[in-house]
Design a protein around this motif. Structure first.
Motif, PDB file in Angstrom:
ATOM      1  N   GLY A  10       0.796  -1.221   0.000  1.00  0.00           N
ATOM      2  CA  GLY A  10       0.000   0.000   0.000  1.00  0.00           C
ATOM      3  C   GLY A  10       0.824   1.265   0.000  1.00  0.00           C
ATOM      4  N   ALA A  11       2.154   1.149   0.150  1.00  0.00           N
ATOM      5  CA  ALA A  11       2.998   2.340   0.285  1.00  0.00           C
ATOM      6  C   ALA A  11       3.406   2.953  -1.043  1.00  0.00           C
ATOM      7  N   GLN A  12       3.397   2.179  -2.124  1.00  0.00           N
ATOM      8  CA  GLN A  12       3.728   2.720  -3.452  1.00  0.00           C
ATOM      9  C   GLN A  12       2.519   2.556  -4.350  1.00  0.00           C
ATOM     10  N   ARG A  13       2.053   3.671  -4.900  1.00  0.00           N
ATOM     11  CA  ARG A  13       0.861   3.649  -5.738  1.00  0.00           C
ATOM     12  C   ARG A  13       1.159   4.348  -7.057  1.00  0.00           C
ATOM     13  N   TRP A  14       0.989   3.601  -8.134  1.00  0.00           N
ATOM     14  CA  TRP A  14       1.203   4.130  -9.470  1.00  0.00           C
ATOM     15  C   TRP A  14      -0.117   4.654 -10.012  1.00  0.00           C
ATOM     16  N   LEU A  15      -0.076   5.785 -10.690  1.00  0.00           N
ATOM     17  CA  LEU A  15      -1.279   6.443 -11.184  1.00  0.00           C
ATOM     18  C   LEU A  15      -1.064   6.874 -12.624  1.00  0.00           C
ATOM     19  N   ARG A  16      -2.037   6.590 -13.477  1.00  0.00           N
ATOM     20  CA  ARG A  16      -1.972   7.029 -14.871  1.00  0.00           C
ATOM     21  C   ARG A  16      -2.808   8.277 -15.054  1.00  0.00           C
ATOM     22  N   GLY A  17      -2.212   9.290 -15.709  1.00  0.00           N
ATOM     23  CA  GLY A  17      -2.921  10.522 -16.019  1.00  0.00           C
ATOM     24  C   GLY A  17      -3.186  11.354 -14.779  1.00  0.00           C
ATOM     25  N   GLY A  18      -4.162  12.242 -14.888  1.00  0.00           N
ATOM     26  CA  GLY A  18      -4.525  13.084 -13.765  1.00  0.00           C
ATOM     27  C   GLY A  18      -3.903  14.469 -13.855  1.00  0.00           C
ATOM     28  N   GLU A  19      -4.383  15.353 -13.003  1.00  0.00           N
ATOM     29  CA  GLU A  19      -3.933  16.752 -12.981  1.00  0.00           C
ATOM     30  C   GLU A  19      -2.908  16.921 -11.872  1.00  0.00           C
ATOM     31  N   ALA A  20      -1.776  17.520 -12.220  1.00  0.00           N
ATOM     32  CA  ALA A  20      -0.626  17.538 -11.324  1.00  0.00           C
ATOM     33  C   ALA A  20      -0.937  18.165  -9.974  1.00  0.00           C
ATOM     34  N   ALA A  21      -1.590  19.319  -9.964  1.00  0.00           N
ATOM     35  CA  ALA A  21      -1.849  20.009  -8.705  1.00  0.00           C
ATOM     36  C   ALA A  21      -2.730  19.170  -7.789  1.00  0.00           C
ATOM     37  N   ALA A  22      -3.755  18.534  -8.355  1.00  0.00           N
ATOM     38  CA  ALA A  22      -4.656  17.708  -7.559  1.00  0.00           C
ATOM     39  C   ALA A  22      -3.929  16.478  -7.009  1.00  0.00           C
ATOM     40  N   ILE A  23      -3.077  15.887  -7.831  1.00  0.00           N
ATOM     41  CA  ILE A  23      -2.340  14.690  -7.401  1.00  0.00           C
ATOM     42  C   ILE A  23      -1.389  15.037  -6.262  1.00  0.00           C
ATOM     43  N   ARG A  24      -0.648  16.118  -6.408  1.00  0.00           N
ATOM     44  CA  ARG A  24       0.320  16.487  -5.374  1.00  0.00           C
ATOM     45  C   ARG A  24      -0.382  16.941  -4.094  1.00  0.00           C
ATOM     46  N   ALA A  25      -1.501  17.618  -4.234  1.00  0.00           N
ATOM     47  CA  ALA A  25      -2.246  18.041  -3.053  1.00  0.00           C
ATOM     48  C   ALA A  25      -2.784  16.829  -2.299  1.00  0.00           C
ATOM     49  N   ALA A  26      -3.304  15.850  -3.039  1.00  0.00           N
ATOM     50  CA  ALA A  26      -3.833  14.645  -2.398  1.00  0.00           C
ATOM     51  C   ALA A  26      -2.731  13.858  -1.712  1.00  0.00           C
ATOM     52  N   ALA A  27      -1.577  13.745  -2.375  1.00  0.00           N
ATOM     53  CA  ALA A  27      -0.458  13.014  -1.779  1.00  0.00           C
ATOM     54  C   ALA A  27       0.020  13.697  -0.505  1.00  0.00           C
ATOM     55  N   ALA A  28       0.140  15.020  -0.543  1.00  0.00           N
ATOM     56  CA  ALA A  28       0.592  15.759   0.636  1.00  0.00           C
ATOM     57  C   ALA A  28      -0.418  15.645   1.769  1.00  0.00           C
ATOM     58  N   SER A  29      -1.717  15.709   1.434  1.00  0.00           N
ATOM     59  CA  SER A  29      -2.753  15.605   2.445  1.00  0.00           C
ATOM     60  C   SER A  29      -2.741  14.242   3.128  1.00  0.00           C
ATOM     61  N   ALA A  30      -2.348  13.211   2.370  1.00  0.00           N
ATOM     62  CA  ALA A  30      -2.286  11.856   2.924  1.00  0.00           C
ATOM     63  C   ALA A  30      -0.985  11.594   3.669  1.00  0.00           C
ATOM     64  N   GLY A  31      -0.078  12.593   3.666  1.00  0.00           N
ATOM     65  CA  GLY A  31       1.194  12.418   4.358  1.00  0.00           C
ATOM     66  C   GLY A  31       2.287  11.837   3.497  1.00  0.00           C
ATOM     67  N   GLY A  32       2.158  12.003   2.156  1.00  0.00           N
ATOM     68  CA  GLY A  32       3.157  11.437   1.252  1.00  0.00           C
ATOM     69  C   GLY A  32       3.615  12.435   0.210  1.00  0.00           C
ATOM     70  N   HIS A  33       4.028  11.933  -0.928  1.00  0.00           N
ATOM     71  CA  HIS A  33       4.538  12.782  -2.008  1.00  0.00           C
ATOM     72  C   HIS A  33       4.242  12.126  -3.344  1.00  0.00           C
ATOM     73  N   ALA A  34       4.312  12.913  -4.406  1.00  0.00           N
ATOM     74  CA  ALA A  34       4.027  12.417  -5.753  1.00  0.00           C
ATOM     75  C   ALA A  34       5.150  12.810  -6.699  1.00  0.00           C
ATOM     76  N   THR A  35       5.625  11.845  -7.471  1.00  0.00           N
ATOM     77  CA  THR A  35       6.692  12.041  -8.452  1.00  0.00           C
ATOM     78  C   THR A  35       6.160  11.787  -9.849  1.00  0.00           C
ATOM     79  N   LEU A  36       6.444  12.683 -10.773  1.00  0.00           N
ATOM     80  CA  LEU A  36       6.105  12.451 -12.181  1.00  0.00           C
ATOM     81  C   LEU A  36       7.167  11.512 -12.739  1.00  0.00           C
ATOM     82  N   PHE A  37       6.909  10.214 -12.666  1.00  0.00           N
ATOM     83  CA  PHE A  37       7.909   9.215 -12.994  1.00  0.00           C
ATOM     84  C   PHE A  37       8.223   9.191 -14.485  1.00  0.00           C
ATOM     85  N   ARG A  38       7.181   9.253 -15.298  1.00  0.00           N
ATOM     86  CA  ARG A  38       7.343   9.354 -16.752  1.00  0.00           C
ATOM     87  C   ARG A  38       6.401  10.440 -17.265  1.00  0.00           C
TER      88      ARG A  38
END
Length: 355
Positions: free
Chosen positions: A282-310
């Protein structure tokens, strides 16, 4: 090899003197990761070969240009391996690139990350000086833990020359299971199982199916299989499945759209941001597509971070590859850069625009 290193020292010093920049590259298999390369190409892949290998001590030292495939073959002859399963993303993947990118495969949830297996390094810094840190024993803890610090630094601190790694014997027995389960239930079960003495060495949830890998002593694997239930996978099917995750050959990773990597607390609930594949309990979650600001905000709110891997160069330039740093962390990064590469000649922009 000494002549090659002498040439490198001279080149680094000459580049620093004229204010130039160098783009360090080993095998190039992970050049897509991080910000765009800039500067004069610096081919580090020619410095290769295994320097020392002590199977009874579970330690190997290899030059940074050594192909990971060659190292794996040498270790396999003695029934050993790199248990964090570093992804190759191509046959030219090198030991130095493995450390610089700091990426680990499906078994990371049970065995640890690449940084946990690094014992020592030799490094060419931005002043053209060769430095040694750590050693070939786990008890060498004097000073800063620079070997671990280099994991994931993307070549921004110097040219990695040699790496000493702890290795382990391959597991005696393995079995993979599949269970039909929704995302929320899968996360609950993974966290519940994580608190029990079960030999789960990897997990992956996607599209309503949870796949588990059990590794260890034959009796422990058999007992866990009876406890967990599910549909056993044939050996060849299981090997192919985990390989497809490690090398991102699974159908989930196909296509040219953005691929996000979210590092979250394993107990974080489903994020509902788009098509998802979950690893590492559950600690690593891959996500396809999405809007960057929303993804990073959600990750930060959950106590994590988001990387644009590709992602394409335009998107990377617009939103950045890595989660923006807080000022205290940014200051630490800048101080480290100043200590190892004061004139900022190595891999500019590969992590952050000013680092």
């Amino acid at each position: 090899m000494d002549a090659l290193l002498d040439d490198w020292v001279g080149r680094v010093r000459e580049t620093a003197a004229r204010g130039g920049k160098l783009a360090i590259r080993g095998g190039g298999s992970k050049s897509f990761y991080g910000g765009a390369e800039s500067g004069e190409p610096f081919a580090a892949g020619d410095y290769r070969g295994i320097v020392a290998y002590e199977p009874t001590e579970l330690v190997v030292t290899a030059r940074a240009g050594t192909r990971l495939a060659d190292l794996a073959a040498t270790l396999a002859e003695r029934g050993q391996w790199l248990p964090f399963e570093p992804p190759l993303f191509g046959p030219q993947a090198t030991v130095g690139g493995m450390l610089a990118c700091g990426l680990s495969g499906p078994r990371r949830q049970a065995m640890g990350a690449v940084r946990d297996f690094v014992l020592g390094v030799r490094l060419l810094d931005g002043r053209g000086e060769m430095l040694s840190f750590g050693g070939q024993v786990m008890k060498n803890v004097a000073g800063y833990d620079v070997p671990r610090l280099l994991a994931g630094s993307l070549g921004t601190l110097g040219v990695i020359l040699e790496v000493s790694l702890k290795v382990l014997p391959r597991p005696v027995a393995e079995c993979s299971l599949r269970l039909a389960i929704d995302e929320a239930a899968a996360l609950r079960e993974l966290n519940r199982w994580g608190g029990r003495p079960l030999p789960i060495s990897a997990s992956a949830w996607h599209d309503g199916v949870l796949t588990l890998r059990l590794s260890g002593a034959a009796a422990a694997v058999a007992a866990a299989q009876r406890t967990l239930g599910g549909e056993p996978l044939g050996d060849s099917v299981a090997v192919a499945f985990w390989q497809s995750l490690r090398e991102q050959e699974h159908a989930f990773f196909a296509g040219e759209g953005p691929l996000w990597r979210l590092g979250l607390p394993s107990v974080a609930p489903p994020q509902g941001l788009g098509p998802t594949l979950i690893e590492w309990g559950g600690a690593q979650r891959w996500l396809r597509g999405g809007e960057a600001a929303a993804i990073r905000a959600a990750a930060a709110s959950a106590g994590g971070h988001a990387t644009l891997f590709r992602g394409d160069a335009t998107l990377k330039a617009a939103v950045g590859v890595f989660q923006p740093l807080s000022e205290p962390l940014a200051r630490i990064h800048r101080n480290l850069k100043q200590a190892f590469d004061p004139l900022a000649i190595f891999n500019p922009g590969r992590m952050y625009p000013d680092f």
